[in-house]
Design a protein around this motif. Structure first.
Motif: not given
Lengths: 281, 260
Positions: B133-134, B177-180, B171-172, B243-244
């Motif tokens: 995520v970061l 993508g990071g969340l996935k 950035a969304l 969600l994405s």
């Protein structure tokens, strides 16, 4: 005033005047060399020059997005805060926002009331002929339509001056002709002042009431040419002999501007005199 | 039609593989304590549901909490990091160190230091999950269209406006993508930490059930627990993909319908 300005110029206060403006890139490259230019209210000034002559840099300086390394940019004192609209080479839209929200952006950033901005957005949409596409997303639009959104966004603040950086360069010719016609009448109706950068001789003559030819890098004013045919111009003008003759003359000015650095090279100190004098019809 | 094929093809492959597995187990007469067949595993899932389901909930609770903290903190840290290159340069290497140090190696320490086991597990899972995520969000926040940045400057946008209306939406897609990636990693982190902690009693997750089943040679139950972990991982991935899609389908290239 620009050297050799024709005597027919009415004595009006220019909206913006550039005096000996130079710009050096951080790399040390000189992009603009002591360029002087003034934009008069209500004129459609086209800046014509080869790629890399600093046209984009010039617009960015006028827009305040960059600072000149030397020289001054003076704005007319009237009107208080200067309002300018900017149209980039690419449509530069926010892909996540609908057409109407993209156009509303400058008003939203300036915290204009919702009622007022709704009216202005509607007006801008009507001006560029985007009725019915208010709720669309940019990706649903063609290149020409996206550029119309970009122009509407620049118009929504009712700018004193509209700066356009080769906005139609990436469009196909048919779309470009249509947008040029529309821009010509658009600029005429509320008497917009436009500074339009292009590398196309034809476009510069078709749109401009005055064409300023820039030399290759470092960019400076090489010549200027007044196109007297009345605006707004349409398809009839595109095929007229006056248009073709003007294009021929501007082409010749551009060709001699391209040779300019060579003639300047031996005597960089006294370069001023070797410039071709501006040509007025 | 196309969409149905997307589901049909993997389902078919799965079915064939399961049938082959069952066939091999039966024909070779492999005993269930070496390799149980899928039918036996399915039966065990049903039979041991009373034990396995509460454990699944425990693991999912740790995973969910770690994931949420990773999402919120990852986003917040990304925002802080992108405020100045000094902060980013100063702190980013430490984020990388946290990420590259194997969780199995630090988990015993964390469990030693943090007395309350669920919190220790949460910290372990979070350590594994937060980095994607970061790093993704930092990338997203710094890859804003330069012309749009100029446009915002031109119209006198404040720092906050440029952040809220330009950098954050830009950035969304990266954040999502990071969340996935993080969702799956949070589950892995939680399971690994449970293995290391080896907690017993009422508060034990699926990893403990696997350990326990291993000790008592209840291999079908081990597979049943394993199956539930995988199913949970798939579910998490599906939810985050959904969600994405909902968030981006109107505008982002990655979520456009084929042929659109």
């Amino acid at each position: 005033m620009t050297a050799g300005a024709p005597p027919v110029t009415p004595p009006v206060t220019p909206i913006v005047t550039l005096r000996g403006v130079s710009r050096t890139y951080p790399s040390g490259t000189l992009a603009l060399d002591r360029l002087s230019l003034s934009v008069e209210p209500g004129e459609f000034l086209t800046l014509l020059g080869p790629s890399g002559c600093g046209k984009t840099t010039l617009l960015r300086l006028i827009a305040g997005l960059a600072e000149p390394s030397d020289g001054r940019i003076e704005w007319s004192p009237d009107g208080g805060a200067r309002r300018l609209g900017f149209v980039f080479q690419e449509p530069t839209l926010m892909p996540w926002a609908r057409v109407e929200d993209n156009i509303r952006l400058p008003l939203m950033l300036a915290a204009v009331s919702p009622a007022e901005s709704a009216a202005r957005v509607g007006e801008a949409i009507a001006h560029v002929g985007l009725e019915g596409f208010e709720r669309a997303y940019p990706r649903e639009l063609s290149g020409g339509m996206k550029m119309r959104v970009s122009i509407a966004r620049a118009l929504v603040t009712r700018p004193q001056i509209l700066l356009m950086d080769e906005p139609f360069a990436a469009l196909d010719e048919i779309t470009r002709f249509k947008l040029e016609n529309d821009l010509s009448s658009l600029a005429h109706r509320p008497r917009l002042t436009v500074l339009f950068v292009t590398h196309s001789v034809f476009e510069s003559v078709y749109l401009g009431s005055r064409v300023v030819v820039l030399s290759p890098r470092p960019g400076r004013v090489a010549a200027e040419f007044r196109v007297d045919s009345p605006a707004p111009r349409g398809e009839a003008f595109r095929t007229s002999s006056a248009y073709l003759e003007a294009c021929r003359q501007v082409s010749a000015l551009l060709a001699s501007a391209m040779d300019l650095p060579l003639t300047l090279a031996p005597s960089p100190s006294g370069g001023e005199g070797t410039r071709p004098t501006s040509d007025a019809t | 039609m196309r969409r149905r094929n997307h589901l049909l093809a993997p389902a078919l492959v799965g079915l064939v593989a399961l049938a082959a597995w069952e066939a091999v187990v039966r024909m070779e007469g492999i005993p269930p304590y070496i390799l149980p067949g899928p039918i036996l595993i399915a039966r065990t899932v049903v039979a041991d549901w009373g034990t396995l389901f509460p454990s699944l909930l425990v693991t999912l609770a740790i995973t969910g909490a770690a994931f949420l903290v990773a999402a919120v903190l990852g986003l917040a840290l990304a925002v802080v990091f992108t405020q100045s290159t000094f902060i980013e340069r100063a702190f980013f290497p430490y984020a990388v160190i946290l990420q590259v140090t194997p969780i199995v190696a630090i988990a015993p320490l964390i469990i030693l230091w943090v007395k309350w086991i669920p919190l220790a597990l949460l910290i372990c899972a979070w350590l594994v999950a937060f980095f994607p995520v970061l790093s993704n969000t930092v990338l997203g926040l710094t890859s804003t269209d330069k012309n749009l940045v100029d446009l915002f400057r031109l119209y006198g946008a404040t720092r906050w406006q440029a952040f809220r209306y330009l950098r954050l939406p830009s950035a969304l897609p990266y954040f999502l993508g990071g969340l996935k990636i993080s969702g799956g990693l949070a589950l892995i982190g939680a399971v690994v930490a449970e293995f290391v902690a080896g907690t017993g009693g009422a508060q034990s997750g699926l990893a403990f059930r696997i350990l326990e089943a291993g000790y008592t040679l209840q291999i079908p139950r081990m597979f049943a627990a394993l199956f539930l972990i995988s199913a949970a991982g798939v579910l998490i991935f599906a939810l985050l993909t959904g969600l994405s899609r909902v968030a981006l389908r109107r505008w982002h290239e990655s979520e456009l319908e084929p042929g659109d």
